[in-house]
Design an enzyme around this catalytic site. Structure first.
Site, mmCIF file in Angstrom:
data_model
loop_
_atom_site.group_PDB
_atom_site.id
_atom_site.type_symbol
_atom_site.label_atom_id
_atom_site.label_comp_id
_atom_site.label_asym_id
_atom_site.label_seq_id
_atom_site.Cartn_x
_atom_site.Cartn_y
_atom_site.Cartn_z
ATOM 1 N N VAL A 175 0.821 -1.230 0.000
ATOM 2 C CA VAL A 175 0.000 0.000 0.000
ATOM 3 C C VAL A 175 0.852 1.276 0.000
ATOM 4 O O VAL A 175 0.317 2.363 -0.165
ATOM 5 C CB VAL A 175 -0.983 0.040 1.199
ATOM 6 C CG1 VAL A 175 -2.066 -1.017 1.049
ATOM 7 C CG2 VAL A 175 -0.250 -0.103 2.536
ATOM 8 N N SER B 296 -6.363 3.715 16.209
ATOM 9 C CA SER B 296 -6.071 2.918 17.413
ATOM 10 C C SER B 296 -6.220 3.821 18.627
ATOM 11 O O SER B 296 -6.017 5.042 18.519
ATOM 12 C CB SER B 296 -4.634 2.391 17.355
ATOM 13 O OG SER B 296 -4.245 1.900 18.629
ATOM 14 N N ILE C 109 -7.227 -5.959 20.436
ATOM 15 C CA ILE C 109 -8.020 -6.926 19.662
ATOM 16 C C ILE C 109 -7.154 -8.158 19.385
ATOM 17 O O ILE C 109 -5.990 -8.023 19.006
ATOM 18 C CB ILE C 109 -8.482 -6.312 18.311
ATOM 19 C CG1 ILE C 109 -9.124 -4.923 18.508
ATOM 20 C CG2 ILE C 109 -9.425 -7.268 17.578
ATOM 21 C CD1 ILE C 109 -10.399 -4.878 19.307
ATOM 22 N N ASN D 298 -7.281 0.038 6.447
ATOM 23 C CA ASN D 298 -7.034 -0.826 7.603
ATOM 24 C C ASN D 298 -5.609 -1.371 7.659
ATOM 25 O O ASN D 298 -5.151 -1.768 8.728
ATOM 26 C CB ASN D 298 -8.049 -1.980 7.566
ATOM 27 C CG ASN D 298 -7.685 -3.110 8.505
ATOM 28 O OD1 ASN D 298 -7.898 -3.018 9.706
ATOM 29 N ND2 ASN D 298 -7.095 -4.169 7.958
ATOM 30 N N TYR E 95 4.052 4.442 15.659
ATOM 31 C CA TYR E 95 2.688 3.896 15.507
ATOM 32 C C TYR E 95 1.650 4.908 16.009
ATOM 33 O O TYR E 95 0.640 5.175 15.339
ATOM 34 C CB TYR E 95 2.600 2.586 16.293
ATOM 35 C CG TYR E 95 1.299 1.838 16.163
ATOM 36 C CD1 TYR E 95 0.995 1.113 15.008
ATOM 37 C CD2 TYR E 95 0.365 1.826 17.206
ATOM 38 C CE1 TYR E 95 -0.196 0.400 14.902
ATOM 39 C CE2 TYR E 95 -0.822 1.121 17.102
ATOM 40 C CZ TYR E 95 -1.097 0.411 15.946
ATOM 41 O OH TYR E 95 -2.283 -0.284 15.850
ATOM 42 N N ALA E 96 1.903 5.499 17.190
ATOM 43 C CA ALA E 96 0.961 6.471 17.764
ATOM 44 C C ALA E 96 0.803 7.673 16.842
ATOM 45 O O ALA E 96 -0.321 8.157 16.605
ATOM 46 C CB ALA E 96 1.441 6.920 19.138
ATOM 47 N N ALA E 97 1.928 8.156 16.296
ATOM 48 C CA ALA E 97 1.867 9.315 15.391
ATOM 49 C C ALA E 97 1.072 8.965 14.132
ATOM 50 O O ALA E 97 0.266 9.766 13.645
ATOM 51 C CB ALA E 97 3.280 9.769 15.021
ATOM 52 N N SER E 98 1.266 7.752 13.627
ATOM 53 C CA SER E 98 0.526 7.353 12.414
ATOM 54 C C SER E 98 -0.967 7.270 12.699
ATOM 55 O O SER E 98 -1.793 7.665 11.868
ATOM 56 C CB SER E 98 1.049 6.016 11.866
ATOM 57 O OG SER E 98 0.613 4.915 12.655
ATOM 58 N N LYS E 99 -1.324 6.774 13.878
ATOM 59 C CA LYS E 99 -2.742 6.587 14.199
ATOM 60 C C LYS E 99 -3.413 7.914 14.538
ATOM 61 O O LYS E 99 -4.581 8.136 14.189
ATOM 62 C CB LYS E 99 -2.887 5.572 15.335
ATOM 63 C CG LYS E 99 -2.423 4.160 14.966
ATOM 64 C CD LYS E 99 -3.197 3.627 13.774
ATOM 65 C CE LYS E 99 -2.880 2.186 13.442
ATOM 66 N NZ LYS E 99 -3.644 1.684 12.298
HETATM 67 P P1 NAP Z 1 -2.669 -7.915 11.308
HETATM 68 O O1 NAP Z 1 -3.378 -9.154 11.686
HETATM 69 O O2 NAP Z 1 -1.203 -7.810 11.523
HETATM 70 O O3 NAP Z 1 -3.029 -7.574 9.783
HETATM 71 C C1 NAP Z 1 -2.461 -6.471 9.143
HETATM 72 C C2 NAP Z 1 -2.967 -6.426 7.716
HETATM 73 O O4 NAP Z 1 -2.322 -5.333 7.035
HETATM 74 C C3 NAP Z 1 -2.632 -7.688 6.954
HETATM 75 O O5 NAP Z 1 -3.706 -8.017 6.090
HETATM 76 C C4 NAP Z 1 -1.414 -7.283 6.138
HETATM 77 O O6 NAP Z 1 -1.379 -8.036 4.961
HETATM 78 C C5 NAP Z 1 -1.722 -5.818 5.836
HETATM 79 N N1 NAP Z 1 -0.519 -5.045 5.526
HETATM 80 C C6 NAP Z 1 0.501 -4.731 6.363
HETATM 81 N N2 NAP Z 1 1.448 -4.026 5.719
HETATM 82 C C7 NAP Z 1 1.013 -3.889 4.432
HETATM 83 C C8 NAP Z 1 1.548 -3.278 3.275
HETATM 84 N N3 NAP Z 1 2.728 -2.636 3.296
HETATM 85 N N4 NAP Z 1 0.840 -3.329 2.122
HETATM 86 C C9 NAP Z 1 -0.361 -3.971 2.081
HETATM 87 N N5 NAP Z 1 -0.922 -4.561 3.150
HETATM 88 C C10 NAP Z 1 -0.241 -4.532 4.314
HETATM 89 O O7 NAP Z 1 -3.285 -6.644 12.068
HETATM 90 P P2 NAP Z 1 -4.725 -6.386 12.703
HETATM 91 O O8 NAP Z 1 -4.596 -6.575 14.148
HETATM 92 O O9 NAP Z 1 -5.783 -7.067 11.950
HETATM 93 O O10 NAP Z 1 -4.795 -4.793 12.479
HETATM 94 C C11 NAP Z 1 -5.532 -4.195 11.429
HETATM 95 C C12 NAP Z 1 -5.538 -2.697 11.698
HETATM 96 O O11 NAP Z 1 -6.103 -2.435 12.982
HETATM 97 C C13 NAP Z 1 -4.135 -2.085 11.720
HETATM 98 O O12 NAP Z 1 -4.158 -0.812 11.119
HETATM 99 C C14 NAP Z 1 -3.856 -1.965 13.206
HETATM 100 O O13 NAP Z 1 -2.940 -0.937 13.487
HETATM 101 C C15 NAP Z 1 -5.233 -1.661 13.744
HETATM 102 N N6 NAP Z 1 -5.384 -1.962 15.156
HETATM 103 C C16 NAP Z 1 -5.221 -3.224 15.623
HETATM 104 C C17 NAP Z 1 -5.351 -3.466 16.996
HETATM 105 C C18 NAP Z 1 -5.206 -4.818 17.599
HETATM 106 O O14 NAP Z 1 -5.245 -4.917 18.830
HETATM 107 N N7 NAP Z 1 -5.059 -5.872 16.838
HETATM 108 C C19 NAP Z 1 -5.618 -2.391 17.859
HETATM 109 C C20 NAP Z 1 -5.776 -1.124 17.337
HETATM 110 C C21 NAP Z 1 -5.650 -0.928 15.984
HETATM 111 P P3 NAP Z 1 -0.052 -8.620 4.248
HETATM 112 O O15 NAP Z 1 0.910 -9.003 5.322
HETATM 113 O O16 NAP Z 1 -0.586 -9.757 3.436
HETATM 114 O O17 NAP Z 1 0.440 -7.500 3.405
#
Ligand code: NAP
Length: 254
Positions: free
Chosen positions: A71, A149, A195, A97, A162-166
């Protein structure tokens, strides 16, 4: 199907979801498919995306296209947005996402770790929003949902990048909400708490126990908890909601 079946909330709409190969993005994709949406799915892992596409088509018979790319790549973002419009006919919902972490104390953080997180989490959202805004303006309707986040609201030691990005994703959503509101394009953010996904599985038992104590709901979140908030923001039910942050964290931050 019986005529008494409840109306699907996203029937005929086209949703582009980034980071769809696993975790929260995958769950949002399957919920949106169940609610009748056509899907354009993005992540780097082509096999996982294709497996998801097969599952979504089997679930609801919907149209699904996939784009396996990074992305951060502006040209690919523009190309895939065009492909979505050409293949699926329109673009109604964009869910930004995709996200990564590269944790460390900011005083010792490399520029590479800063750039990787800011570009993947924040710049990509800007690129997709810029590409999606044009067709949404022509349609005079659209929904953009940035997955931020709680760390973007309160900060976290060891996660300055990460915090700055969010926090950036939240400010980007609010600014775009002001620019696009008169065209019936609503832009909001979701701030998930802890999560259960690959992103959080790396934590040790002690860390998990300490975090659990800070969650009034007494449990960790599930990807479904976030997906339901995304469905609300994508559906007609949130027609007068824009520029907002919905926190989905079991009460961790209030
Ligand atoms: P995850 O299981 O690690 O999944 C991350 C997703 O992002 C994967 O599908 C990955 O796919 C994709 N991705 C990462 N880098 C990429 C890149 N350079 N290009 C294209 N796709 C990319 O994470 P998640 O927990 O589901 O988190 C999803 C979102 O929610 C994130 O933005 C995260 O910061 C946010 N969030 C999560 C939590 C939590 O507790 N889990 C809390 C707050 C916020 P590929 O590896 O196939 O590219």
């Amino acid at each position: 199907m019986s005529s008494n079946a409840p109306k699907k909330k996203l029937e005929g709409r086209v949703a582009l979801i980034t980071g769809a190969s696993r975790g929260i993005g995958r769950t949002i994709a399957l919920l949106f498919a169940r609610e009748g949406a056509k899907l354009a799915l993005v992540a780097r892992n082509a096999e996982m995306l294709e497996a998801l596409a097969v599952e979504a088509r089997a679930l609801s018979g919907t149209d699904v296209i996939t784009g396996a790319f990074d992305v951060k790549d502006a040209a690919k973002v523009a190309e895939f947005t065009d492909k979505t419009l050409d293949t699926l006919g329109r673009l109604d919902i964009l869910v930004n996402n995709a996200g990564v972490t590269r944790d460390g104390l900011f005083m010792r953080m490399s520029e590479a770790d800063w750039d990787e997180v800011l570009d993947t989490n924040l710049k990509s959202a800007f690129l997709f929003m810029r590409a999606a805004a044009k067709p949404m303006m022509k349609q005079r309707s659209g929904r953009i949902i940035n997955i931020a986040s709680i760390i973007g609201l309160i900060g976290n030691a060891g996660q300055a990048n990460y915090a700055a990005s969010k926090a950036g994703l939240i400010a980007l959503a609010k600014s775009a909400a002001k620019e696009l509101g008169s065209r019936n394009i609503l832009v909001n953010a979701i701030a998930p708490g802890f999560i259960e996904t690959d992103m959080t599985h790396a934590l040790g038992e002690d860390q998990r126990a300490a975090i659990l104590k800070t969650i009034p709901a007494g449990r960790f979140g599930k990807p479904e908890d976030v997906a339901q908030a995304a469905l609300y923001l994508a559906s007609d039910e949130s027609a007068f909601v824009t520029g907002q942050v919905i926190t989905v964290d079991g009460g961790m931050v209030m």
